[in-house]
Design an enzyme around this catalytic site. Structure first.
Site, PDB file in Angstrom:
ATOM      1  N   HIS A 136      43.919  31.879  38.458  1.00  0.00           N
ATOM      2  CA  HIS A 136      42.632  31.731  39.172  1.00  0.00           C
ATOM      3  C   HIS A 136      41.875  30.649  38.554  1.00  0.00           C
ATOM      4  CE1 HIS A 136      43.423  35.323  41.383  1.00  0.00           C
ATOM      5  NE2 HIS A 136      43.332  36.093  40.478  1.00  0.00           N
ATOM      6  N   CYS A 178      42.115  27.730  42.405  1.00  0.00           N
ATOM      7  CA  CYS A 178      41.114  27.185  43.111  1.00  0.00           C
ATOM      8  C   CYS A 178      40.291  26.426  42.502  1.00  0.00           C
ATOM      9  CB  CYS A 178      40.402  28.575  43.590  1.00  0.00           C
ATOM     10  SG  CYS A 178      41.304  29.378  44.923  1.00  0.00           S
TER      11      CYS A 178
END
Length: 291
Positions: A136, A178
Site C-alpha cells: 500500500h 498507490c
C-alpha cells in the site's frame, strides 16, 4: 490508502479476481563540446560514455519487498494478487541474470534495516541494483505491514556518497503502490497510431530510476488473481523486448500497455471503468541495455 477489492472480472473483462487499489540555479554561458574528429568518429570514440557497462562478473541483486498482510492497527486490507507479482518479478529478473531475494510482510524498521544492509554490501563486481517495492502507499510514502515510511528514506541509502560500490551504476526502483486516492476515468481519443579507468565527479543522486505504477495523487490498480496491471506489463515487456530495446524504451512500452489494455471492472460504480498510467522518473545518465 486501503485496497478496494471489487468485482469478479480481470482488468480485461475475463473471469477472475476483482481489481484493487494499492492506496495507502545555476547557469553558465559556456558551451559544452567534444574536440577532435567527425561526428561519426566521436560517436564511436565516446560510445562507452553513453551506455552503462553491464559486463561485470555479476548482474547484481534484485530485492523484492512483498507486503500482503497488514496489522489491524493500519486498517489496511490484504493485498491479494501481490504474490503473483512477486513471482513474476522473480522469474523475470532471474532470467536476466540477477540474484533475486524476496522478503514478505516486513515492518518499516525491517525494510529499512534490510536495504541498509544491502547498501553496505560490496557491489564492486555487480553491474547494477534493482529493488521492487510492493505494498500500500500514498504520495511519497510506502507501507510496511505496521506503518508508513518515506520512500526517500529507503532510496537515499543508495546515493553515490553512501553506497560507493554502486556509484556510477544504475539503481532501479519499481514501486507498485498507490500515490493518492484520485481515480482516472479516461478520455476517448481518435488519434492514430573514454577509458574504463577514468574517474570523474558525479551527482550523488545520479544513476537512479524510479518507475512508479501510477502518477502522483492516483490509485494504483491490482487484480486479485493476475496481479497488478503495472507489474504484469513490466514483466511482459521486459521478456519481450530486453534484447532489442533500451530500458526507457521498454518502460514506454509498459506505459502504453497499462494505458490501453487495462480498465477496472468493479461492482462499485465509482471504481468501475477506471484507467491508470505509470510514471517514470529517471536520473539515469546513460542508456541501459540488458545483455
Amino acid at each position: 490508502m486501503g485496497d478496494k477489492q471489487n468485482g469478479a472480472h480481470t482488468a480485461d473483462g475475463s473471469t477472475g479476481g476483482g481489481d484493487n487499489t494499492d492506496a495507502g540555479t545555476f547557469s553558465s554561458s559556456q558551451q559544452i563540446h567534444l574536440k577532435g574528429g567527425t561526428a561519426k568518429e566521436m560517436d564511436s570514440k565516446f560510445s562507452h560514455r553513453f551506455t552503462y557497462r553491464m559486463d561485470y562478473p555479476e548482474m547484481g541483486l534484485c530485492v523484492i519487498v512483498n507486503n500482503k498482510n497488514f496489522h489491524p492497527s493500519t486498517r489496511m486490507g490484504m493485498r491479494n494478487g501481490t504474490d503473483v507479482d512477486a513471482l513474476k518479478l522473480k522469474n523475470t529478473f532471474k532470467s536476466l541474470g540477477y540474484t533475486v531475494q524476496i522478503y514478505n510482510d516486513l515492518k518499516c524498521h525491517d525494510i529499512f534495516e534490510l536495504l541498509k544492509k544491502v547498501a553496505e554490501d560490496d557491489h564492486s563486481k555487480r553491474s547494477s541494483f534493482i529493488c521492487a517495492l510492493l505494498s500500500h502507499g500514498e504520495e511519497g510514502y510506502f507501507f510496511g505491514v505496521d506503518d508508513s515510511m518515506p520512500i526517500k528514506q529507503l532510496t537515499s541509502l543508495f546515493r553515490g556518497d553512501r553506497c560507493k560500490s554502486l556509484a556510477g551504476k544504475p539503481k532501479l526502483f519499481f514501486i507498485q503502490a498507490c500515490r493518492g486516492t484520485e481515480l482516472d476515468s479516461g478520455v476517448e481519443t481518435d488519434s492514430g497510431s573514454g577509458s574504463q579507468e577514468e574517474t570523474h565527479k558525479i551527482p550523488v543522486e545520479a544513476d537512479f530510476l524510479y518507475a512508479y505504477s501510477t502518477v502522483p495523487g492516483y490509485y494504483s490498480w491490482r487484480n486479485t488473481v493476475n496481479g497488478s496491471w503495472f507489474i504484469q506489463s513490466l514483466c511482459d515487456m521486459l521478456k519481450s523486448h530486453h534484447k532489442q530495446l533500451e530500458l526507457i524504451q521498454i518502460l514506454t512500452c509498459v506505459n502504453h500497455m497499462v494505458a490501453l489494455e487495462f480498465e477496472s471492472c468493479s461492482n462499485q460504480i465509482d471504481f468501475h471503468a477506471k484507467k491508470q498510467i505509470p510514471c517514470v522518473m529517471s536520473m539515469l545518465t546513460k542508456a541501459l541495455y540488458f545483455p
